[in-house]
Enzyme design. Structure first.
Site, mmCIF file in Angstrom:
data_model
loop_
_atom_site.group_PDB
_atom_site.id
_atom_site.type_symbol
_atom_site.label_atom_id
_atom_site.label_comp_id
_atom_site.label_asym_id
_atom_site.label_seq_id
_atom_site.Cartn_x
_atom_site.Cartn_y
_atom_site.Cartn_z
ATOM 1 N N GLU A 58 0.813 -1.236 0.000
ATOM 2 C CA GLU A 58 0.000 0.000 0.000
ATOM 3 C C GLU A 58 0.835 1.270 0.000
ATOM 4 O OE1 GLU A 58 -2.826 -0.462 3.197
ATOM 5 O OE2 GLU A 58 -3.540 -2.385 2.418
ATOM 6 N N GLU A 98 -5.801 -10.707 -1.665
ATOM 7 C CA GLU A 98 -6.616 -10.546 -0.440
ATOM 8 C C GLU A 98 -8.110 -10.542 -0.779
ATOM 9 O OE1 GLU A 98 -5.299 -7.251 2.000
ATOM 10 O OE2 GLU A 98 -3.196 -7.594 1.490
HETATM 11 O O1 G3I Z 1 -4.114 -8.290 18.670
HETATM 12 C C1 G3I Z 1 -4.870 -7.217 19.232
HETATM 13 C C2 G3I Z 1 -5.473 -7.641 20.531
HETATM 14 O O2 G3I Z 1 -4.443 -7.911 21.455
HETATM 15 C C3 G3I Z 1 -6.373 -6.515 21.036
HETATM 16 O O3 G3I Z 1 -7.020 -6.924 22.195
HETATM 17 C C4 G3I Z 1 -7.413 -6.157 19.999
HETATM 18 C C5 G3I Z 1 -8.278 -4.972 20.428
HETATM 19 O O4 G3I Z 1 -8.816 -4.312 19.325
HETATM 20 O O5 G3I Z 1 -6.744 -5.784 18.803
HETATM 21 C C6 G3I Z 1 -5.955 -6.822 18.268
HETATM 22 O O6 G3I Z 1 -5.358 -6.366 17.110
HETATM 23 C C7 G3I Z 1 -6.175 -6.217 15.963
HETATM 24 C C8 G3I Z 1 -5.616 -7.120 14.869
HETATM 25 O O7 G3I Z 1 -6.298 -6.905 13.666
HETATM 26 C C9 G3I Z 1 -5.730 -8.601 15.227
HETATM 27 O O8 G3I Z 1 -7.049 -8.951 15.363
HETATM 28 C C10 G3I Z 1 -6.134 -4.784 15.512
HETATM 29 O O9 G3I Z 1 -6.819 -3.972 16.474
HETATM 30 C C11 G3I Z 1 -6.780 -4.624 14.165
HETATM 31 O O10 G3I Z 1 -6.575 -3.294 13.695
HETATM 32 C C12 G3I Z 1 -6.146 -5.593 13.190
HETATM 33 O O11 G3I Z 1 -6.808 -5.469 11.954
HETATM 34 C C13 G3I Z 1 -6.091 -6.004 10.855
HETATM 35 C C14 G3I Z 1 -5.869 -4.920 9.821
HETATM 36 O O12 G3I Z 1 -5.229 -5.464 8.698
HETATM 37 C C15 G3I Z 1 -5.011 -3.790 10.361
HETATM 38 O O13 G3I Z 1 -5.050 -2.707 9.498
HETATM 39 C C16 G3I Z 1 -6.937 -7.120 10.244
HETATM 40 O O14 G3I Z 1 -7.044 -8.201 11.165
HETATM 41 C C17 G3I Z 1 -6.297 -7.604 8.949
HETATM 42 O O15 G3I Z 1 -7.183 -8.457 8.291
HETATM 43 C C18 G3I Z 1 -6.024 -6.412 8.045
HETATM 44 O O16 G3I Z 1 -5.380 -6.880 6.882
HETATM 45 C C19 G3I Z 1 -5.102 -5.910 5.887
HETATM 46 C C20 G3I Z 1 -3.868 -6.367 5.145
HETATM 47 O O17 G3I Z 1 -2.828 -6.603 6.042
HETATM 48 C C21 G3I Z 1 -3.450 -5.326 4.098
HETATM 49 N N1 G3I Z 1 -4.540 -5.026 3.206
HETATM 50 C C22 G3I Z 1 -5.803 -4.658 3.847
HETATM 51 C C23 G3I Z 1 -6.216 -5.743 4.838
HETATM 52 C C24 G3I Z 1 -7.560 -5.431 5.433
HETATM 53 O O18 G3I Z 1 -7.499 -4.250 6.178
#
Ligand code: G3I
Length: 382
Positions: free
Chosen positions: A174, A281
């Site tokens: 990105e 994705e």
């Molecule tokens: O691990 C923590 C946990 O300890 C905490 O309690 C919880 C509270 O919100 O958050 C957890 O982390 C989250 C993580 O996912 C794991 O679940 C983050 O808040 C959350 O922001 C994160 O989101 C991820 C996102 O990327 C971040 O921008 C998504 O799972 C993941 O699917 C997403 O993947 C991205 C690709 O890497 C790049 N392209 C877009 C795609 C979708 O956004």
């Protein structure tokens, strides 16, 4: 419409909503669900064209998701566990535990592994862009050298750790922002190093993992303005000898857009550069807008989703040779990032439902003759 027809329609609607509530209710993890082993394998159906993968967490290495992975997928990518924040939480501290679990599962089950991602502007550890006193790094020549050396060290460590396992890396993720005059996203990487971070990332990755295909990965690559910036960047990197092998099209799409024709046009455009291309994705939200939120999936939306998946995979099969892999961003509807984006709401973007059963979308890809025209979730003969 006469009275009798209206009554019949009411009864039908009630029955349909009961059935839908039973089968397509709000996604929740179904720990005891067991996948149907009589249905054809997704990955076998697509094997003549490309490997099919899924984004996973360590939890997916056991239970129904693991069964789905073994039966229907030929490849995995860590949804979050190879990102900087997880794998490199302190400057001198690496934590491979979660990613290693995924890679071990892949090895045991003969699945390919994509690596995601060696550089992004999200999910970074707090120390990455700070100095020894915890202050934000300012753009100076010294800080540029510092950030590039941190990047190099990270890639040397992580890409080396997975040298024998990861066959394709999303080296950078990105980096394009079409609203900027030069198309480059204003991330700390860019603000501190200009575009030098790109050269460092690809060159070090090539050196450390010479057998891996090196990708630049982005979303909205069907947008004409954005894809032109991406095209120009890849062309210029290649001209300068920076080792970019491929372009990843994320394809977080919905049931309306982008059109499959626009996607095909994008793939054909990048094919002119002689690069590999993968869909990295894929998922398809059932919503038209960010405002809607359903508690059960609407049958029309699931029908449209199945039709769109059918159309997209017909095109992907036709693009054989240009598209070398397709990865879904998840396995089944009980775990999807879309449950939290653009807000908290249920969504049903994948091929398997929350009970690990194939949806109409699955049949749209695997055998569209088994789709019934009127019933969104239903399948002929079942
Ligand atoms: O691990 C923590 C946990 O300890 C905490 O309690 C919880 C509270 O919100 O958050 C957890 O982390 C989250 C993580 O996912 C794991 O679940 C983050 O808040 C959350 O922001 C994160 O989101 C991820 C996102 O990327 C971040 O921008 C998504 O799972 C993941 O699917 C997403 O993947 C991205 C690709 O890497 C790049 N392209 C877009 C795609 C979708 O956004």
């Amino acid at each position: 419409m006469n009275r009798r027809w209206r009554q019949l329609l009411t009864v039908f609607t009630l029955l349909a909503s009961v059935a839908i509530a039973q089968t397509q209710a709000a996604p929740q993890r179904a720990a005891n669900a067991s996948p149907d082993v009589t249905v054809p394998s997704l990955s076998q159906a697509l094997a003549p064209f490309f490997p099919v993968g899924a984004a996973v967490t360590p939890d997916d290495t056991a239970g129904p998701h693991a069964e789905l992975l073994k039966r229907h997928f030929g490849s995995v990518v860590a949804e979050n566990d190879m990102k900087w924040a997880r794998i490199h939480p302190g400057e001198e501290k690496y934590d491979f535990t979660r990613a290693d679990k995924i890679v071990a599962f892949a090895r045991d089950n003969h699945l390919l592994v994509r690596g995601h991602t060696l550089l992004w502007h999200k999910q970074n550890p707090s120390w990455l862009f700070k100095d020894a006193n915890g202050n934000d790094l300012q753009p100076t020549p010294e800080n540029k050298a510092l950030v590039l050396s941190r990047l190099e060290k990270h890639i040397r460590t992580v890409a080396a750790h997975y040298r024998d396992d990861v066959y394709a890396w999303d080296v950078v993720n990105e980096v394009i922002d079409p609203s900027e005059p030069d198309g480059m996203r204003r991330t700390p990487w860019f603000l501190l190093t200009g575009t030098d971070y790109l050269d460092t990332a690809f060159r070090v990755a090539r050196e450390v993992a010479p057998k891996a295909k090196l990708y630049i990965n982005d979303y909205d690559t069907t947008d004409p303005v954005k894809r032109q910036y991406l095209f120009n960047l890849v062309r210029d990197l290649k001209r300068r000898g920076v080792p970019v092998d491929g372009v990843g099209h994320q394809m977080h799409i919905n049931i309306d857009c982008p059109s499959v024709a626009d996607f095909v046009e994008t793939v054909n455009m990048f094919a002119q550069l002689g690069v590999d291309q993968q869909v990295t994705e894929l998922d398809m939200s059932v919503y038209h807008t960010g405002a809607d939120a359903y508690t059960v999936a609407h049958p029309e939306a699931l029908a449209k989703q199945a039709e769109r998946y059918r159309e997209l995979f017909d095109a992907l099969r036709q693009l054989k040779g240009k598209i070398t892999a397709v990865t879904f961003w998840g396995i089944a509807d009980d775990h999807t990032w879309l449950a939290h984006f653009p807000k908290n709401r249920d969504d049903w973007p994948l091929l398997f439902d929350a009970h690990a059963q194939p949806k109409a979308a699955f049949w749209g890809i695997v055998d569209s003759r088994r789709l019934t025209p009127k019933n969104a979730g239903g399948v002929a003969g079942q």
